[in-house]
Motif scaffolding. Structure first.
Motif, PDB file in Angstrom:
ATOM      1  N   PRO A 124       0.823  -1.209   0.000  1.00  0.00           N
ATOM      2  CA  PRO A 124       0.000   0.000   0.000  1.00  0.00           C
ATOM      3  C   PRO A 124       0.858   1.260   0.000  1.00  0.00           C
ATOM      4  O   PRO A 124       1.971   1.265   0.538  1.00  0.00           O
ATOM      5  CB  PRO A 124      -0.802  -0.118   1.310  1.00  0.00           C
ATOM      6  N   GLU A 125       0.357   2.306  -0.609  1.00  0.00           N
ATOM      7  CA  GLU A 125       1.092   3.568  -0.649  1.00  0.00           C
ATOM      8  C   GLU A 125       1.314   4.092   0.759  1.00  0.00           C
ATOM      9  O   GLU A 125       0.409   4.086   1.592  1.00  0.00           O
ATOM     10  CB  GLU A 125       0.309   4.595  -1.474  1.00  0.00           C
ATOM     11  N   ASP A 126       2.520   4.518   1.032  1.00  0.00           N
ATOM     12  CA  ASP A 126       2.873   5.016   2.356  1.00  0.00           C
ATOM     13  C   ASP A 126       2.057   6.261   2.692  1.00  0.00           C
ATOM     14  O   ASP A 126       1.952   7.176   1.867  1.00  0.00           O
ATOM     15  CB  ASP A 126       4.363   5.351   2.389  1.00  0.00           C
ATOM     16  N   PRO A 127       1.451   6.341   3.889  1.00  0.00           N
ATOM     17  CA  PRO A 127       0.588   7.474   4.228  1.00  0.00           C
ATOM     18  C   PRO A 127       1.296   8.827   4.175  1.00  0.00           C
ATOM     19  O   PRO A 127       0.719   9.807   3.707  1.00  0.00           O
ATOM     20  CB  PRO A 127       0.118   7.152   5.653  1.00  0.00           C
ATOM     21  N   ALA A 128       2.544   8.889   4.643  1.00  0.00           N
ATOM     22  CA  ALA A 128       3.257  10.171   4.646  1.00  0.00           C
ATOM     23  C   ALA A 128       3.546  10.634   3.221  1.00  0.00           C
ATOM     24  O   ALA A 128       3.445  11.829   2.905  1.00  0.00           O
ATOM     25  CB  ALA A 128       4.557  10.050   5.433  1.00  0.00           C
ATOM     26  N   ILE A 129       3.889   9.701   2.353  1.00  0.00           N
ATOM     27  CA  ILE A 129       4.145  10.053   0.957  1.00  0.00           C
ATOM     28  C   ILE A 129       2.843  10.444   0.269  1.00  0.00           C
ATOM     29  O   ILE A 129       2.787  11.432  -0.472  1.00  0.00           O
ATOM     30  CB  ILE A 129       4.829   8.882   0.231  1.00  0.00           C
ATOM     31  N   ALA A 130       1.778   9.670   0.511  1.00  0.00           N
ATOM     32  CA  ALA A 130       0.478   9.983  -0.096  1.00  0.00           C
ATOM     33  C   ALA A 130      -0.003  11.362   0.330  1.00  0.00           C
ATOM     34  O   ALA A 130      -0.536  12.127  -0.487  1.00  0.00           O
ATOM     35  CB  ALA A 130      -0.536   8.919   0.290  1.00  0.00           C
ATOM     36  N   LYS A 131       0.205  11.710   1.591  1.00  0.00           N
ATOM     37  CA  LYS A 131      -0.203  13.023   2.087  1.00  0.00           C
ATOM     38  C   LYS A 131       0.575  14.129   1.382  1.00  0.00           C
ATOM     39  O   LYS A 131      -0.005  15.141   0.957  1.00  0.00           O
ATOM     40  CB  LYS A 131       0.021  13.107   3.595  1.00  0.00           C
ATOM     41  N   ALA A 132       1.895  13.954   1.254  1.00  0.00           N
ATOM     42  CA  ALA A 132       2.713  14.969   0.588  1.00  0.00           C
ATOM     43  C   ALA A 132       2.329  15.119  -0.878  1.00  0.00           C
ATOM     44  O   ALA A 132       2.339  16.229  -1.422  1.00  0.00           O
ATOM     45  CB  ALA A 132       4.190  14.611   0.718  1.00  0.00           C
ATOM     46  N   LEU A 133       1.988  14.024  -1.532  1.00  0.00           N
ATOM     47  CA  LEU A 133       1.578  14.091  -2.934  1.00  0.00           C
ATOM     48  C   LEU A 133       0.274  14.869  -3.100  1.00  0.00           C
ATOM     49  O   LEU A 133       0.068  15.534  -4.125  1.00  0.00           O
ATOM     50  CB  LEU A 133       1.412  12.679  -3.499  1.00  0.00           C
ATOM     51  N   ARG A 134      -0.606  14.804  -2.103  1.00  0.00           N
ATOM     52  CA  ARG A 134      -1.907  15.489  -2.187  1.00  0.00           C
ATOM     53  C   ARG A 134      -1.812  16.968  -1.863  1.00  0.00           C
ATOM     54  O   ARG A 134      -2.614  17.764  -2.351  1.00  0.00           O
ATOM     55  CB  ARG A 134      -2.906  14.846  -1.214  1.00  0.00           C
ATOM     56  N   GLN A 135      -0.854  17.339  -1.020  1.00  0.00           N
ATOM     57  CA  GLN A 135      -0.805  18.711  -0.521  1.00  0.00           C
ATOM     58  C   GLN A 135      -0.384  19.698  -1.608  1.00  0.00           C
ATOM     59  O   GLN A 135       0.468  19.389  -2.450  1.00  0.00           O
ATOM     60  CB  GLN A 135       0.158  18.819   0.657  1.00  0.00           C
ATOM     61  N   PRO A 136      -0.957  20.907  -1.575  1.00  0.00           N
ATOM     62  CA  PRO A 136      -0.512  21.954  -2.511  1.00  0.00           C
ATOM     63  C   PRO A 136       0.831  22.510  -2.069  1.00  0.00           C
ATOM     64  O   PRO A 136       1.212  22.380  -0.899  1.00  0.00           O
ATOM     65  CB  PRO A 136      -1.608  23.011  -2.385  1.00  0.00           C
ATOM     66  N   PRO A 137       1.566  23.128  -2.995  1.00  0.00           N
ATOM     67  CA  PRO A 137       2.840  23.748  -2.596  1.00  0.00           C
ATOM     68  C   PRO A 137       2.576  24.956  -1.699  1.00  0.00           C
ATOM     69  O   PRO A 137       1.535  25.601  -1.844  1.00  0.00           O
ATOM     70  CB  PRO A 137       3.453  24.154  -3.943  1.00  0.00           C
ATOM     71  N   PRO A 138       3.487  25.247  -0.775  1.00  0.00           N
ATOM     72  CA  PRO A 138       4.780  24.568  -0.628  1.00  0.00           C
ATOM     73  C   PRO A 138       4.751  23.347   0.293  1.00  0.00           C
ATOM     74  O   PRO A 138       5.757  22.663   0.417  1.00  0.00           O
ATOM     75  CB  PRO A 138       5.663  25.656  -0.022  1.00  0.00           C
ATOM     76  N   SER A 139       3.612  23.096   0.973  1.00  0.00           N
ATOM     77  CA  SER A 139       3.590  22.055   2.005  1.00  0.00           C
ATOM     78  C   SER A 139       4.068  20.708   1.482  1.00  0.00           C
ATOM     79  O   SER A 139       4.947  20.070   2.065  1.00  0.00           O
ATOM     80  CB  SER A 139       2.181  21.919   2.573  1.00  0.00           C
ATOM     81  N   GLY A 140       3.512  20.238   0.387  1.00  0.00           N
ATOM     82  CA  GLY A 140       3.888  18.933  -0.120  1.00  0.00           C
ATOM     83  C   GLY A 140       5.247  18.882  -0.773  1.00  0.00           C
ATOM     84  O   GLY A 140       5.715  17.798  -1.150  1.00  0.00           O
ATOM     85  N   LEU A 141       5.878  20.051  -0.898  1.00  0.00           N
ATOM     86  CA  LEU A 141       7.203  20.104  -1.517  1.00  0.00           C
ATOM     87  C   LEU A 141       8.285  20.471  -0.506  1.00  0.00           C
ATOM     88  O   LEU A 141       9.463  20.541  -0.852  1.00  0.00           O
ATOM     89  CB  LEU A 141       7.203  21.110  -2.672  1.00  0.00           C
ATOM     90  N   ARG A 142       7.872  20.685   0.731  1.00  0.00           N
ATOM     91  CA  ARG A 142       8.826  20.895   1.822  1.00  0.00           C
ATOM     92  C   ARG A 142       8.444  20.010   2.997  1.00  0.00           C
ATOM     93  O   ARG A 142       8.569  20.398   4.162  1.00  0.00           O
ATOM     94  CB  ARG A 142       8.836  22.373   2.239  1.00  0.00           C
TER      95      ARG A 142
END
Length: 235
Positions: free
Chosen positions: A209-227
């Motif tokens: 299953p997709e890792d929750p922390a990675i999945a969350k970062a992929l969903r977040q808008p910048p800059p949150s998901g990119l930092r």
């Protein structure tokens, strides 16, 4: 490194599979300019061997690419051309099998640049060497993870952030993690680097299953998901 055909070389890691259902291509680092042979197993190559071995034990067929030359050598971009060759070679050997690219430093740049291969589904770029001139259009339809240590001295974390912003604005499914206490060579916090790569690759290939922390970062808008800050929660 060129063999008798003058081509790069794909080196299987672990047991070579006749019919893999998923593939990983690992791209090591190098230098900005060098026409030295890529044959010698330098530290840049050996640094990625543990990543490749760990992934091969989890199911996907895994290969390390041996470049023709040690350097990127702009405008020739030799490492990128070698990565493109390797992706095409894997597509010919294993038609329809998805490939994840995992690259460090110069190899991260080559992995991002070669993402347009029809069999490539995702890219994991570790401390990628970028200079603002790298395109992002080839990432369309791929899942991308970039990671940079906050003690980086060899490549520019600001460039990888700006690159990720450009990709995100284009609609690419991308995230980027900061690794506290880590430098370019991934020696400090090594287990964190390894865990991140393993969780991303296995998730994007649907082996786990997709890792929750990675999945969350992929969903977040910048800059949150990119930092996103990668701590030791999974070490």
């Amino acid at each position: 490194m060129p063999d008798e055909s003058g081509l790069p070389r794909l080196e299987p890691v672990g047991r070579e599979q006749d019919r893999p259902t998923a593939l990983v291509l690992v791209l090591h680092g190098g230098r900005a300019h060098s026409r030295e042979s890529g044959e010698r197993k330098r530290l840049t190559y050996r640094r990625m061997v543990p990543f490749a071995r760990a992934l091969s034990r989890r199911g996907p067929g895994t290969y390390l690419l041996r470049y023709r030359y040690r350097g990127w050598n702009a405008p020739a971009r030799d490492a990128l051309r070698d990565a493109q060759w390797a992706i095409s070679e894997l597509a010919e050997r294993f038609p329809g099998v998805p490939v994840v690219l995992v690259g460090h430093s110069m190899g991260g740049r080559a992995a991002l640049g070669a993402a347009s291969g029809s069999n490539v589904v995702a890219v994991c770029a570790l401390a990628p060497w970028l200079d603002g001139a790298d395109p992002v259009h080839q990432l369309d339809g791929r899942t991308v993870l970039i990671a940079h240590g906050d003690r980086e001295r060899w490549t520019d974390p600001g460039e990888s952030f700006r690159y990720a912003v450009r990709a995100k604005e284009r609609g690419v499914r991308i995230c980027r993690f900061d690794v506290p206490g880590a430098g370019h060579f991934m020696i400090a916090r090594s287990q964190v680097w390894h865990d991140l790569v393993t969780r991303f690759v296995l998730g994007v290939l649907h082996i786990e299953p997709e890792d929750p922390a990675i999945a969350k970062a992929l969903r977040q808008p910048p800059p949150s998901g990119l930092r996103a800050v990668l701590d030791g929660a999974h070490t």
